[in-house]
Motif scaffolding. Structure first.
Motif, PDB file in Angstrom:
ATOM      1  N   TYR A  59       8.532   1.426  28.132  1.00 51.08           N
ATOM      2  CA  TYR A  59       9.742   1.062  27.370  1.00 51.08           C
ATOM      3  C   TYR A  59       9.695   1.680  25.978  1.00 51.08           C
ATOM      4  O   TYR A  59       8.829   1.357  25.161  1.00 51.08           O
ATOM      5  CB  TYR A  59       9.865  -0.451  27.272  1.00 51.08           C
ATOM      6  CG  TYR A  59      11.248  -0.909  26.847  1.00 51.08           C
ATOM      7  CD1 TYR A  59      12.254  -1.085  27.778  1.00 51.08           C
ATOM      8  CD2 TYR A  59      11.546  -1.159  25.510  1.00 51.08           C
ATOM      9  CE1 TYR A  59      13.526  -1.503  27.410  1.00 51.08           C
ATOM     10  CE2 TYR A  59      12.811  -1.574  25.124  1.00 51.08           C
ATOM     11  CZ  TYR A  59      13.793  -1.743  26.078  1.00 51.08           C
ATOM     12  OH  TYR A  59      15.049  -2.153  25.705  1.00 51.08           O
TER      13      TYR A  59
ATOM     14  N   SER B 150      16.669  -4.486  25.227  1.00 51.90           N
ATOM     15  CA  SER B 150      17.594  -4.793  26.316  1.00 51.90           C
ATOM     16  C   SER B 150      18.008  -6.264  26.257  1.00 51.90           C
ATOM     17  O   SER B 150      17.185  -7.135  25.969  1.00 51.90           O
ATOM     18  CB  SER B 150      16.916  -4.506  27.654  1.00 51.90           C
ATOM     19  OG  SER B 150      17.519  -5.217  28.702  1.00 51.90           O
TER      20      SER B 150
ATOM     21  N   TYR C 276      10.331  -5.782  33.893  1.00 52.75           N
ATOM     22  CA  TYR C 276      11.669  -5.296  33.562  1.00 52.75           C
ATOM     23  C   TYR C 276      11.930  -4.068  34.411  1.00 52.75           C
ATOM     24  O   TYR C 276      11.207  -3.070  34.347  1.00 52.75           O
ATOM     25  CB  TYR C 276      11.743  -4.947  32.073  1.00 52.75           C
ATOM     26  CG  TYR C 276      13.044  -4.301  31.644  1.00 52.75           C
ATOM     27  CD1 TYR C 276      14.222  -5.033  31.579  1.00 52.75           C
ATOM     28  CD2 TYR C 276      13.072  -2.950  31.276  1.00 52.75           C
ATOM     29  CE1 TYR C 276      15.406  -4.437  31.174  1.00 52.75           C
ATOM     30  CE2 TYR C 276      14.250  -2.353  30.856  1.00 52.75           C
ATOM     31  CZ  TYR C 276      15.420  -3.106  30.816  1.00 52.75           C
ATOM     32  OH  TYR C 276      16.589  -2.520  30.419  1.00 52.75           O
ATOM     33  N   HIS C 277      12.997  -4.137  35.227  1.00 50.58           N
ATOM     34  CA  HIS C 277      13.284  -3.059  36.159  1.00 50.58           C
ATOM     35  C   HIS C 277      14.790  -2.927  36.319  1.00 50.58           C
ATOM     36  O   HIS C 277      15.476  -3.886  36.696  1.00 50.58           O
ATOM     37  CB  HIS C 277      12.632  -3.355  37.516  1.00 50.58           C
ATOM     38  CG  HIS C 277      12.864  -2.300  38.561  1.00 50.58           C
ATOM     39  ND1 HIS C 277      12.332  -1.033  38.482  1.00 50.58           N
ATOM     40  CD2 HIS C 277      13.580  -2.334  39.716  1.00 50.58           C
ATOM     41  CE1 HIS C 277      12.698  -0.330  39.530  1.00 50.58           C
ATOM     42  NE2 HIS C 277      13.468  -1.093  40.297  1.00 50.58           N
ATOM     43  N   LYS C 278      15.319  -1.761  36.003  1.00 48.70           N
ATOM     44  CA  LYS C 278      16.749  -1.475  36.138  1.00 48.70           C
ATOM     45  C   LYS C 278      17.610  -2.546  35.451  1.00 48.70           C
ATOM     46  O   LYS C 278      18.508  -3.138  36.056  1.00 48.70           O
ATOM     47  CB  LYS C 278      17.124  -1.329  37.611  1.00 48.70           C
ATOM     48  CG  LYS C 278      16.490  -0.108  38.272  1.00 48.70           C
ATOM     49  CD  LYS C 278      16.965   0.077  39.703  1.00 48.70           C
ATOM     50  CE  LYS C 278      16.364   1.347  40.309  1.00 48.70           C
ATOM     51  NZ  LYS C 278      16.807   1.545  41.718  1.00 48.70           N
ATOM     52  N   ASP C 279      17.293  -2.795  34.191  1.00 48.51           N
ATOM     53  CA  ASP C 279      18.067  -3.679  33.321  1.00 48.51           C
ATOM     54  C   ASP C 279      18.010  -5.153  33.714  1.00 48.51           C
ATOM     55  O   ASP C 279      18.832  -5.954  33.260  1.00 48.51           O
ATOM     56  CB  ASP C 279      19.543  -3.243  33.264  1.00 48.51           C
ATOM     57  CG  ASP C 279      19.699  -1.843  32.685  1.00 48.51           C
ATOM     58  OD1 ASP C 279      18.949  -1.526  31.737  1.00 48.51           O
ATOM     59  OD2 ASP C 279      20.536  -1.083  33.184  1.00 48.51           O
ATOM     60  N   LYS C 280      17.033  -5.528  34.534  1.00 47.28           N
ATOM     61  CA  LYS C 280      16.874  -6.928  34.904  1.00 47.28           C
ATOM     62  C   LYS C 280      15.398  -7.322  34.852  1.00 47.28           C
ATOM     63  O   LYS C 280      14.524  -6.459  34.897  1.00 47.28           O
ATOM     64  CB  LYS C 280      17.427  -7.193  36.316  1.00 47.28           C
ATOM     65  CG  LYS C 280      18.928  -7.034  36.445  1.00 47.28           C
ATOM     66  CD  LYS C 280      19.392  -7.377  37.855  1.00 47.28           C
ATOM     67  CE  LYS C 280      20.908  -7.225  37.987  1.00 47.28           C
ATOM     68  NZ  LYS C 280      21.370  -7.563  39.366  1.00 47.28           N
TER      69      LYS C 280
END
Length: 328
Positions: A39, A45, A174-178
């Motif tokens: 990140y 995010s 944290y993966h693909k905005d979730k």
């Protein structure tokens, strides 16, 4: 008290942070782990911000090696823009460059973290953040003034520390905005973990008997001492028996710098217990001068399938004079 441990590395295997989290939880506090692979964004995010806000930790810990220094620096800045939570850094890079790291963190852990972090959580609970901690291994950034505490002696009784879990239910990513819980989404862990998550990584010793000039261990000895410390066979089996219950684990990856430093008596006992209770292929690392035929065949009977051994140079001059590696 609640501790949020964060890693910015790309690999989902976080052996060190999992050992620290297990000890924090066993000591009466709560801990969660959040993996943020690589990140390095300009803003935090919303998913990460909401996760931190919902958990509301009393302390945020970031573990890093040198390759994660800039992501750690960046993420610390992002956290400070949104939260007042104190931040502690720990890991190999912190021990090598503690004063540099204290330019960004409130605290750094200059040594082993399991008991040190528990002591800091106790301090924050009992005395609050405004009282500067006087805890061995904890260095403090007091408004730009660095306060160094003494080194705590290295943990000699490794059996006194609780073992890590293969996939703890307090481990998130944290993966693909979730944000996902790995235990509820094991396929995601398998995707992000080294070797597809098919192996469990652990350590049975801490330390290395060599002083190779290119290796961080030659510096870490100034903090941890020269003695190689070992877990008992019983303690190692306690961890592996739980790991063995997960059908996705098909082999064991032992990350000790030099597994062959164990005595023959320890290895014979390990062979018998491992074959009886675990019976999976496993990998070890060694140094050429510690490898011998008897130990090799003891471990082969247990299921040893792969030995990783560094041969840095075919030149004695390079090994001796440049690498300080006294191996022909």
């Amino acid at each position: 008290m609640k501790l949020l441990l964060i890693s910015l590395q790309s690999n989902a295997y976080l052996t060190g942070l999992k050992y620290i989290a297990a000890n924090v939880r066993a000591s009466g506090h709560d801990a969660q782990i959040l993996l943020l692979p690589g990140y390095l964004e300009r803003e935090i995010s919303p998913a990460i911000e909401n996760f931190i806000r919902d958990y509301n930790p009393d302390l945020i810990g970031i573990g890093l090696m040198s390759i994660e220094f800039y992501p750690a620096k960046n993420f610390t800045r992002l956290v400070r823009e949104k939260f007042q939570t104190p931040i502690i850094w720990g890991g190999v890079h912190v021990i090598i460059q503690p004063e540099e790291c204290l330019k960004y963190a409130d605290y750094v852990c200059y040594g082993e973290g399991e008991r040190t972090v528990v002591s800091l959580l106790d301090h924050l609970r009992d005395k609050g953040r405004d009282v500067l901690p006087e805890i061995p291994n904890i260095w403090v950034n007091d408004k730009g003034r660095i306060l160094k505490q003494s080194k705590a002696p290295p943990e000699m009784d490794l059996d006194s520390l609780p073992p890590q879990e293969y996939l703890p239910d307090y481990y998130y990513v944290y993966h693909k905005d979730k944000i996902y819980n790995f235990a509820k989404n094991p396929h995601l862990f398998h995707k992000l973990a080294l070797y597809g998550g098919t192996c469990h990584m652990l350590v049975t010793t801490r330390g290395c008997p060599f002083y190779c000039g290119y290796c961080a261990n030659s510096f870490l000895m100034t903090v941890y001492g020269k003695k190689v410390r070992a877990r008992s066979v019983e303690n190692v089996m306690e961890e592996l028996k739980e790991v063995r219950k997960d059908p996705h684990v098909i082999y064991i990856n032992i990350e000790d710098d030099c597994f062959f430093i164990h005595s023959r008596e320890w290895m014979r006992k390990f062979r018998d217990e491992y074959k009886k209770h675990i019976d999976l292929p496993f990998i070890v690392r060694t140094i050429p001068t510690t490898l011998d035929r008897e130990k090799l065949f003891i471990l082969k009977e247990a299921g040893l399938s792969w030995v990783i051994m560094g041969i840095q140079s075919g030149s004695d001059r390079v090994n001796f004079d440049i690498y300080n590696r006294k191996i022909h």
